[in-house]
Design a protein around this motif. Structure first.
Motif, PDB file in Angstrom:
ATOM      1  N   LEU A 201      -6.230   6.114  -8.026  1.00 54.77           N
ATOM      2  CA  LEU A 201      -6.233   4.614  -8.144  1.00 54.77           C
ATOM      3  C   LEU A 201      -4.824   4.482  -8.558  1.00 54.77           C
TER       4      LEU A 201
ATOM      5  N   GLU B  88      -0.306  -2.043  -7.420  1.00 55.47           N
ATOM      6  CA  GLU B  88      -0.677  -3.170  -7.716  1.00 55.47           C
ATOM      7  C   GLU B  88      -2.423  -3.805  -8.311  1.00 55.47           C
TER       8      GLU B  88
ATOM      9  N   ARG C  10      -3.065   5.241  -5.189  1.00 52.66           N
ATOM     10  CA  ARG C  10      -3.632   4.793  -3.579  1.00 52.66           C
ATOM     11  C   ARG C  10      -3.330   2.913  -4.387  1.00 52.66           C
ATOM     12  N   LYS C  11      -3.408   2.365  -5.274  1.00 47.29           N
ATOM     13  CA  LYS C  11      -3.421   1.120  -5.658  1.00 47.29           C
ATOM     14  C   LYS C  11      -3.229   0.800  -6.560  1.00 47.29           C
TER      15      LYS C  11
END
Length: 172
Positions: A133, A139, A136-137
């Motif tokens: 996480l 933000e 990949r994400k």
């Protein structure tokens, strides 16, 4: 004697110059790809070839097929690791097979025969989940957040003369 040294240097350099050609042959390109796929670093690959790392980098620049072989091998491993990370993050099931060895009546050879199959489940790995996480994400999952906010700072001594401040702190 100096002439002999210069001549022997020429011979050894001439032998080394042709070395790259053999590594551009299909079998050796496959070997390079395999080394990269097996996780060897560029330094290890250079050592296996018998060249310096600097020479390896030069060959990668000069000979696209050489660079592509190494790149292809590394991409395969990267994909395999990504798949393993995702599998670890999500959890998975597998069958554990217990076997016993028995003697084949006809041949007399020992063979393994499955006697029990148990389906087991591996729980999702929270460390893998977090890693996935955050990468990949970022933000949404990054530990540090960049917050752009205007902050107004007021000077409490604004409008007071320096001499007055010195008097307050006892310097004058």
């Amino acid at each position: 004697m100096a002439a002999k040294k210069a001549q022997s240097k020429k011979k050894s350099n001439a032998g080394r110059k042709g070395l790259y050609k053999e590594w551009l042959e299909p079998d050796n390109l496959i070997r390079l790809e395999g080394w990269a796929r097996n996780g060897l670093t560029d330094e290890m690959i250079a050592h296996n070839i018998g060249i310096t790392t600097t020479t390896l980098y030069e060959w990668k620049k000069k000979y696209p097929q050489f660079a592509e072989a190494v790149k292809r091998g590394k991409e395969v491993v990267d994909i395999m690791v990504e798949n393993a990370l995702l599998k670890s993050a999500m959890g998975y099931s597998y069958d554990e097979v217990t076997q016993i060895g028995i003697e084949d009546g006809e041949t007399g050879e020992k063979i393994l025969v499955p006697v029990k199959v148990v389906t087991k489940h591996v729980q999702p790995n929270s460390t893998s989940l977090i890693f996935w996480l955050k990468n990949r994400k970022p933000e949404a999952w990054r530990d540090t957040k960049n917050i752009d906010a205007a902050v107004e700072v007021k000077n409490p001594f604004e409008g007071i003369d320096t001499a007055d401040i010195k008097k307050l702190i006892g310097e004058e």
